[in-house]
Design a protein around this motif. Sequence first.
Motif, short mmCIF file in Angstrom:
data_model
loop_
_atom_site.label_atom_id
_atom_site.label_comp_id
_atom_site.label_asym_id
_atom_site.label_seq_id
_atom_site.Cartn_x
_atom_site.Cartn_y
_atom_site.Cartn_z
N UNK A 386 0.84 -1.21 0.00
CA UNK A 386 0.00 0.00 0.00
C UNK A 386 0.87 1.26 0.00
N UNK A 387 2.02 1.18 0.65
CA UNK A 387 2.95 2.31 0.62
C UNK A 387 3.57 2.47 -0.78
N UNK A 388 3.79 1.35 -1.45
CA UNK A 388 4.26 1.42 -2.84
C UNK A 388 3.22 2.12 -3.71
N UNK A 389 1.97 1.72 -3.57
CA UNK A 389 0.88 2.34 -4.34
C UNK A 389 0.82 3.84 -4.07
N UNK A 393 1.41 6.97 -6.68
CA UNK A 393 0.36 8.00 -6.84
C UNK A 393 0.95 9.40 -6.59
N UNK A 394 1.81 9.53 -5.59
CA UNK A 394 2.44 10.82 -5.30
C UNK A 394 3.33 11.27 -6.45
N UNK A 395 4.12 10.35 -6.98
CA UNK A 395 5.01 10.69 -8.10
C UNK A 395 4.18 11.05 -9.34
N UNK A 396 3.07 10.35 -9.53
CA UNK A 396 2.20 10.66 -10.67
C UNK A 396 1.60 12.05 -10.52
N UNK A 530 8.17 -4.15 -4.87
CA UNK A 530 7.54 -4.87 -3.76
C UNK A 530 7.47 -6.34 -4.15
N UNK A 531 7.94 -7.22 -3.26
CA UNK A 531 7.91 -8.67 -3.50
C UNK A 531 6.80 -9.29 -2.66
N UNK A 532 5.95 -10.10 -3.32
CA UNK A 532 4.87 -10.76 -2.57
C UNK A 532 5.37 -11.96 -1.77
#
Length: 549
Positions: A386-389, A393-396, A530-532
């Motif tokens: 969720x932090x990756x997402x 979004x912030x960079x976008x 991010x690795x699952x």
Amino acid sequence: MARELVFEKIGFNKWDSDHIQADYLINHPVIYILYNQKLSQAYIGQTVHVKRRLNEHLKNPQRKIHNQTIIIGDERFHQSATYNIETNLINYFIAENQFKLQNVSQTVKTQMHNYYQKEYYNQEIFMQIWERLKQEHIVEQTLENLRNKDTYKLSPYRELSEQQLEVKNSVIEFCKKHAKKTTPHVLLIEGNAGTGKSVLLSSLFNTIQDYANDDSSNLNGTNNYLLVNHSEMLKTYQSIAKSLPNLKKKNFLKPTSFINKTVDPNTKPANIVLVDEAHLLLTKEDSYNNFRYANQLEEIIKRSAVTIVIFDPRQVLKIKSYWNKQMLNEITEKYHTKKFLLTDQFRMDAGPEIINWIDSFLSKKLVKIPTVSNNAYDLQIFSDIHKLKKAIEDKNQEFGLSRMVSTFDYEHKKDGEIYYVEADGLKMPWNITRNNTTWAEEVHTIQEVGSIYTIQGFDLNYVGVILGPSIRYDEKTDQILIDVTKYKDVGAFTSRTDFANEKIKQIKEEIILNSLNVLMKRGIHGLYIYATDPKLRARLLSCRPDADS
């Protein structure tokens, strides 16, 4: 003190030097735009003799459709600057796609040298010009928005490096010698992801088509095609064709369409065929794609006097289109073949240490992420998806054109339903392609996850890569473990009988690593991972520069 930037707007057909108020528009280098907004036609030029040049245009029947002229001048202009601004204007006009330009490649420089205060002219002065054009309602979009468009990045007028220009000139000379011969000739251009292969190809094809429509060229009248197997890339090329005079949508095809089209005896033979992403060509019969032969590249070569092949073995993504250098050489060596290699990295704003780290990862090795001073590239490992997402979004929001992508480890069928990436509490639609638009340029795709099929060949500013269940960690070897049983790209693993089982297993692993190569090298400014797999995630986190050894 130097005067401000000057715009003179006058009717083109009523042009007269007496209309120009500023004397240095007559006596200095200037940029000019001829246009007809009603007909959406324009011509962009630069000159040191504006009176003589515009009088020449008045005598040209093609220019008579224009009814307005804008002359742009500044006492600070010199010819290096006006050449540069002219080329930039063409690139941005192509990206905005509001005007059909009458420019041809022979009249515009596509290689620029460095000159005093180049960045100042490229940025501050050019921004002033663009804002004035917006005030005149000739253009609408911001430069930032247009820079993120693939039509801008693949414009045939993008500035070429010395290496690219050297290859381009050699290819053009080769075509002039062999394009009208009956025996096939092959040019092979190899290069890794981000080495400017598609930019070079776009520039090449535009110039070839300009020559094909030039009565004075020995390429005049040649019948030429650019083939691309990637649907998203095909959309971009066809969109660029709308803006330029000698590019036609019918000359951009998928390989199978070209092969099947040329079966018709009434079809005019091809002189020059350029093949982008040739590593995606089929190497076996495929009835699903209506391909009835053994090898697409061989069939293309048979149907053209000159075939120009862009190839990267590290981007092979399907067993039915499996290539290696040996297979490529076995085909091309049957013909008159010349080879070129592109080595300069253009996409990623990263130093060699970061590129080496990614390449080590793609070789299944896990090493410490290097701490590089003054490195503009942002490489981060995330412990929370969720932090990756949120970071993407912030960079976008800040830079645009930032997206999340994933390895093909999630269910997907071509039945019109929406499928999802579901990982560690995240659920997002994924691998959605549309008919007429490029996935990453759609605003709403910030809420989707892309795949190799939506992003291959394109740039992102920042890319967030989800490593799905097929990418795991082997504690015994301290290496990446590829689990081919978890990979959900059914089409990629369609079996074939001409390879042994051991070879098939090796190829499957190769394909997954190649897909990772595509995903991890999309970002110009940054890569977020991010690795699952919990074990891999922990091991990657230990690779961060700030992690305890």
